[in-house]
Motif scaffolding. Structure first.
Motif, mmCIF file in Angstrom:
data_model
loop_
_atom_site.group_PDB
_atom_site.id
_atom_site.type_symbol
_atom_site.label_atom_id
_atom_site.label_comp_id
_atom_site.label_asym_id
_atom_site.label_seq_id
_atom_site.Cartn_x
_atom_site.Cartn_y
_atom_site.Cartn_z
ATOM 1 N N PRO A 143 -8.057 3.669 2.385
ATOM 2 C CA PRO A 143 -7.139 3.806 3.268
ATOM 3 C C PRO A 143 -7.746 3.729 4.579
ATOM 4 N N HIS A 190 3.480 -2.173 3.419
ATOM 5 C CA HIS A 190 3.486 -0.811 2.892
ATOM 6 C C HIS A 190 4.906 -0.468 2.268
ATOM 7 N N HIS A 201 -6.020 3.136 -4.312
ATOM 8 C CA HIS A 201 -5.844 3.476 -3.072
ATOM 9 C C HIS A 201 -6.202 4.822 -2.568
ATOM 10 N N HIS A 232 -4.986 9.540 -0.074
ATOM 11 C CA HIS A 232 -5.070 8.829 1.161
ATOM 12 C C HIS A 232 -5.990 9.337 2.184
ATOM 13 N N ASP A 257 0.745 -1.288 0.089
ATOM 14 C CA ASP A 257 -0.012 -0.140 -0.057
ATOM 15 C C ASP A 257 0.828 1.270 -0.134
ATOM 16 N N ASP A 258 0.311 2.404 -0.492
ATOM 17 C CA ASP A 258 0.747 3.661 -0.328
ATOM 18 C C ASP A 258 1.764 3.996 -1.287
HETATM 19 ZN ZN LIG Z 1 -2.893 3.202 2.835
#
Ligand SMILES: [Zn+2]
Length: 329
Positions: free
Chosen positions: A212, A291, A172, A176, A118-119
């Protein structure tokens, strides 16, 4: 034919045995065996045995998954009511019995693991890109568009993800939620538009999203919400063609130091346990959340490589994209 239907035959036999056994406990057998619903259940087995093709278990029909989720379907026989106690006892026994046999069948079938990051793009993404290539494993990246505009390096890392056939890029959200999730989701339309913007900005082609700060799943016949705030946004995404996915297991590493919160051994054991106990959202499928920024140090990168090596050396788990989730048997 015989080889693949045998497990189902066994299940059928167990079902019959269970009903017979329940008879020793009292009047259950009369009610259970004579109810219309129970007859349907047994007929279903017969139909399966007679007509299903050779690849019954492998073609994603979800027979075993359904048996796992809903092992006991008791008839509601109003003419011959069963005492609550004996019904509960029967249900417990039957549930355990069916689950044990279903688990044995699922254990013989392929197991699928999903490495999701993620991210990104963030410092760490380029290492993930390299490791995916080096280990030849599929990886799912849930991206935040805003991050791609923070530097030319991150713009380049995003392009590396896009050019890598082993990496799938998913949504995503663009901002965020500014990491203020309650506020973000208090305006579901605004949050939905943030995902929409992300899709356009990053040129995403798969309608797959993760929210998120929320472990929410909405796809096919599943709708599971961890925190109510976020549910409306997830529903809007689903209504507009998205599948929303959460995760089963999360791995944390301190980004700056590369020191793991859970060691490789710990996370590996958890993944194996989830797979063996069928305790993930879908049996035989386990989704791992990480992440991108966890892998910005050599130390972090080494841990990731080590986890992949361990899985590849000691299990037959197949690395998959979230777009193919779930494999149902
Ligand atoms: Zn995230």
């Amino acid at each position: 034919m015989w080889k693949t239907i045998k497990p189902i035959l066994n299940l059928g036999a167990i079902m019959v045995a269970a009903v017979a056994f329940a008879g020793c406990q009292g009047n259950l057998i009369t009610s259970a065996a004579s109810s219309p619903l129970d007859t349907v259940e047994l007929d279903k087995h017969n139909v399966l045995l007679d007509t299903l093709p050779d690849d019954t278990v492998d073609n994603g029909k979800g027979y075993l998954t359904n048996r796992w989720r809903d092992p006991v379907q008791m008839p509601n026989d109003t003419l011959n009511p069963i005492s609550k106690d004996s019904l509960a006892r029967f249900m417990r026994m039957e549930r355990r019995r069916v689950r044990d046999s279903v688990r044995q069948e699922l254990d013989k079938l392929p197991k699928h693991i999903y490495f999701t990051f993620d991210d990104g793009p963030l410092i760490g993404s380029s290492a993930i890109d390299s490791i995916a290539r080096a280990k030849n494993i599929k990886i799912s990246a849930f991206l935040v568009g805003r991050h791609a505009h923070m530097s030319r390096r991150l713009q380049r890392d995003l392009q590396r993800y896009k050019d890598n056939r082993l990496i799938d890029c998913y949504n995503h959200s663009y901002t965020h939620g500014g990491n203020r999730f309650e506020t973000f989701y208090s305006n579901p339309v605004g949050a939905y538009e943030d995902f929409d913007k992300n899709e356009v900005d990053l040129g995403l082609t798969h309608k797959i999203a993760r929210l998120p700060g929320r472990n929410i799943w909405i796809y096919d016949d599943i709708r599971r919400i961890d925190l109510k705030s976020g549910a409306s946004t997830a529903d809007m995404l689903y209504t507009n063609g998205y599948k929303v996915y959460g995760w089963d297991v999360e791995w944390r590493i301190y980004a700056a130091s590369g020191r793991p919160v859970q060691s490789v051994q710990e996370i590996y054991t958890r993944l194996r346990n989830y797979m063996a106990n069928k305790s993930s959202m879908e049996p035989n499928n386990v989704v791992l959340l990480m992440h991108d920024d966890m892998f910005q140090t050599k130390k972090g990168q080494h841990l990731l490589t080590s986890l992949i090596d361990t899985i590849q050396a000691t299990t037959d788990f197949k690395f998959e994209f979230m777009r193919d989730y779930p494999f149902r048997y």
